[in-house]
Design a protein around this motif. Structure first.
Motif, short mmCIF file in Angstrom:
data_model
loop_
_atom_site.label_atom_id
_atom_site.label_comp_id
_atom_site.label_asym_id
_atom_site.label_seq_id
_atom_site.Cartn_x
_atom_site.Cartn_y
_atom_site.Cartn_z
N LEU A 127 -20.06 45.51 -65.63
CA LEU A 127 -20.09 44.56 -66.75
C LEU A 127 -21.56 44.22 -66.98
O LEU A 127 -22.21 43.62 -66.13
CB LEU A 127 -19.30 43.30 -66.41
N ILE A 128 -22.09 44.63 -68.12
CA ILE A 128 -23.52 44.48 -68.41
C ILE A 128 -23.73 43.37 -69.43
O ILE A 128 -23.34 43.49 -70.60
CB ILE A 128 -24.12 45.81 -68.91
N LEU A 129 -24.33 42.28 -68.97
CA LEU A 129 -24.60 41.14 -69.84
C LEU A 129 -25.94 41.36 -70.53
O LEU A 129 -26.99 41.35 -69.89
CB LEU A 129 -24.64 39.84 -69.03
N GLY A 130 -25.90 41.59 -71.84
CA GLY A 130 -27.11 41.89 -72.59
C GLY A 130 -27.28 43.38 -72.82
O GLY A 130 -28.23 43.98 -72.34
N PRO A 131 -26.35 44.01 -73.56
CA PRO A 131 -26.39 45.46 -73.76
C PRO A 131 -27.32 45.90 -74.89
O PRO A 131 -26.95 46.70 -75.75
CB PRO A 131 -24.93 45.80 -74.09
N GLY A 132 -28.56 45.38 -74.89
CA GLY A 132 -29.54 45.80 -75.88
C GLY A 132 -30.25 47.06 -75.42
O GLY A 132 -29.64 47.95 -74.84
N ALA A 133 -31.55 47.13 -75.66
CA ALA A 133 -32.31 48.33 -75.30
C ALA A 133 -32.27 48.58 -73.79
O ALA A 133 -32.01 49.71 -73.34
CB ALA A 133 -33.75 48.18 -75.78
N ILE A 134 -32.51 47.51 -73.01
CA ILE A 134 -32.53 47.67 -71.55
C ILE A 134 -31.11 47.90 -71.02
O ILE A 134 -30.85 48.83 -70.26
CB ILE A 134 -33.14 46.43 -70.88
N GLY A 135 -30.18 47.03 -71.44
CA GLY A 135 -28.80 47.17 -70.99
C GLY A 135 -28.19 48.49 -71.38
O GLY A 135 -27.41 49.08 -70.63
N GLU A 195 -12.22 36.78 -68.45
CA GLU A 195 -11.04 37.62 -68.26
C GLU A 195 -11.38 39.03 -67.76
O GLU A 195 -10.51 39.72 -67.22
CB GLU A 195 -10.25 37.71 -69.57
N ARG A 196 -12.64 39.46 -67.92
CA ARG A 196 -13.01 40.81 -67.49
C ARG A 196 -13.73 40.85 -66.14
O ARG A 196 -13.89 41.92 -65.54
CB ARG A 196 -13.91 41.48 -68.55
N LEU A 197 -14.17 39.70 -65.65
CA LEU A 197 -14.88 39.65 -64.37
C LEU A 197 -14.07 40.21 -63.20
O LEU A 197 -14.64 40.92 -62.34
CB LEU A 197 -15.30 38.21 -64.05
N PRO A 198 -12.76 39.94 -63.10
CA PRO A 198 -12.00 40.42 -61.93
C PRO A 198 -11.97 41.93 -61.75
O PRO A 198 -11.67 42.43 -60.66
CB PRO A 198 -10.60 39.87 -62.19
N GLU A 199 -12.28 42.69 -62.81
CA GLU A 199 -12.22 44.14 -62.70
C GLU A 199 -13.60 44.79 -62.50
O GLU A 199 -13.69 46.01 -62.31
CB GLU A 199 -11.55 44.73 -63.95
N ALA A 200 -14.66 44.00 -62.56
CA ALA A 200 -16.02 44.56 -62.49
C ALA A 200 -16.50 44.73 -61.05
O ALA A 200 -16.40 43.81 -60.24
CB ALA A 200 -16.99 43.67 -63.26
N ASP A 201 -17.02 45.91 -60.75
CA ASP A 201 -17.61 46.16 -59.44
C ASP A 201 -19.08 45.73 -59.42
O ASP A 201 -19.61 45.36 -58.38
CB ASP A 201 -17.52 47.65 -59.10
N TYR A 202 -19.70 45.79 -60.61
CA TYR A 202 -21.09 45.37 -60.75
C TYR A 202 -21.21 44.46 -61.97
O TYR A 202 -20.73 44.80 -63.05
CB TYR A 202 -22.02 46.59 -60.93
N ILE A 203 -21.81 43.31 -61.77
CA ILE A 203 -22.09 42.40 -62.88
C ILE A 203 -23.61 42.37 -63.00
O ILE A 203 -24.30 41.87 -62.11
CB ILE A 203 -21.53 40.98 -62.63
N ILE A 204 -24.13 42.93 -64.08
CA ILE A 204 -25.57 43.13 -64.23
C ILE A 204 -26.05 42.36 -65.45
O ILE A 204 -25.64 42.63 -66.59
CB ILE A 204 -25.90 44.62 -64.41
N SER A 205 -26.94 41.40 -65.25
CA SER A 205 -27.48 40.63 -66.37
C SER A 205 -28.93 41.01 -66.66
O SER A 205 -29.78 41.03 -65.77
CB SER A 205 -27.42 39.13 -66.09
N VAL A 206 -29.18 41.32 -67.92
CA VAL A 206 -30.55 41.51 -68.41
C VAL A 206 -30.76 40.61 -69.63
O VAL A 206 -31.56 40.91 -70.52
CB VAL A 206 -30.83 42.99 -68.77
N LEU A 207 -30.04 39.50 -69.65
CA LEU A 207 -30.11 38.56 -70.76
C LEU A 207 -31.45 37.84 -70.79
O LEU A 207 -31.99 37.48 -69.74
CB LEU A 207 -29.00 37.52 -70.67
N PRO A 208 -31.99 37.58 -71.99
CA PRO A 208 -33.21 36.77 -72.10
C PRO A 208 -32.85 35.30 -71.93
O PRO A 208 -31.67 34.95 -71.82
CB PRO A 208 -33.68 37.05 -73.54
N SER A 209 -33.85 34.46 -71.89
CA SER A 209 -33.61 33.02 -71.80
C SER A 209 -33.58 32.44 -73.21
O SER A 209 -34.60 32.41 -73.90
CB SER A 209 -34.71 32.34 -70.98
N THR A 210 -32.40 32.02 -73.64
CA THR A 210 -32.23 31.40 -74.95
C THR A 210 -31.29 30.21 -74.79
O THR A 210 -30.61 30.09 -73.76
CB THR A 210 -31.62 32.38 -75.98
#
Length: 314
Positions: free
Chosen positions: A139-147, A185-200
């Motif tokens: 689950l990738i939080l912030g699927p922009g260029a980096i995500g 609702e999607r967290l229980p199925e994720a093996d990796y939770i990866i955040s590349v979110l900016p600070s806003t």
């Protein structure tokens, strides 16, 4: 005359390239913002943290701030907006080193490299458990260029990628996209939770205890975006109570991470000193974007790359 002040050191070859390509521009390579108020600076090139409200008031001729970083949360954005000063960043140049850093940490944990290294130091010959990426979910939080680049690399290893953004719109490198409203609702199925979110304002403290309580006990939580995504105490509690298996942190609520922080001593936490975006090509890539935008600036024609909306912070 366009007066450009660059407040961080760059190599002599880059200085020569700039002065040679833009003879009509005066470049100040002082490597510091001190005394900038007396220099009639029209364009400021900075990493961002040195531009305070006090200094901004002194820069009466300032028209454009180019931030050699993706995050602009350290800038006095409100004041910049009030003066209609153009703000641009270098979003996109971090995707290669950051994606490789994320992948390196994931592969290291899966293939038990930290344990192998520790056993070598102790001269222990003993088999250990390891796993593979294929068939897992991220689950990738912030699927922009980096995500998106992280997602692309993970897909090559057979990982199912779920992009999570404010809008939930479709992004490259994602098998599926959802909005922030559907994180829980999607967290229980994720093996990796990866955040590349900016600070806003929309992303600060977006995760709390309830989110970690819904994660798999075998999940790995990774934060490579900004340290104000979740309170440190929440991560510490999740690791100590075994709510998740491991955490890899490259950003923190307070940086440098205080020596008294419990995160240093947790065996199931990897502390990285905000280095995932570092690369020998960082400055070169940042200056390429600056040069493109400077051409637009001088021609007074065309569209600037990576324009920041000061009210939104991105």
């Amino acid at each position: 005359m366009t007066n450009v002040l660059i407040t961080f050191p760059i190599k002599e070859k880059f200085r020569q390239e700039l002065t040679g390509k833009f003879p009509q521009v005066h470049f100040d390579f002082s490597d510091s913002i001190e005394g900038a108020g007396d220099k009639k600076v029209t364009v400021l090139v900075t990493y961002g943290s040195d531009l305070t409200e006090e200094i901004l008031e002194q820069l009466t001729d300032l028209k454009w701030v180019m931030v050699a970083s993706a995050g602009v949360d350290k800038l006095p954005l409100e004041k910049l907006g009030e003066r209609a000063i153009l703000v641009t960043n270098v979003s996109g140049i971090h995707k290669t080193p950051m994606a490789e850093s994320v992948l390196a940490h994931i592969l290291s944990l899966n293939r038990a490299l930290p344990l192998i290294h520790e056993q070598q130091k102790q001269k222990v010959w003993e088999k250990m458990k390891s796993s593979e990426l294929r068939g897992s979910k991220a689950l990738i939080l912030g699927p922009g260029a980096i995500g998106g680049e992280i997602g692309r690399l993970l897909q090559a290893f057979g990982v199912y990628t779920i992009g999570c953004s404010r809008s939930g719109s479709v992004h490259d490198g994602m098998d599926e996209d959802i909005s922030f409203e559907h994180i829980t609702e999607r967290l229980p199925e994720a093996d990796y939770i990866i955040s590349v979110l900016p600070s806003t304002p929309e992303t600060r403290w977006i995760l709390d205890r309830s989110h970690f309580q819904r994660m798999k006990k075998t999940a790995v939580f990774m934060n490579f975006g900004r340290g104000d995504l979740v309170k440190e105490e929440v991560i510490v509690e999740a690791l100590q109570q075994g709510l998740i298996a491991h955490s890899v942190l490259d950003v923190f609520e307070q940086e440098p991470l205080p020596v008294e922080s419990p995160l240093w001593d947790l065996e199931n936490c990897t502390v990285s000193p905000h280095v995932s975006a570092l690369s020998a090509k960082y400055v070169e890539r940042a200056l390429e974007i600056f040069k493109e935008n400077l051409q637009v600036w001088l021609a007074e024609n065309g569209e600037f790359k990576n324009v920041i909306e000061t009210k939104r912070g991105y």
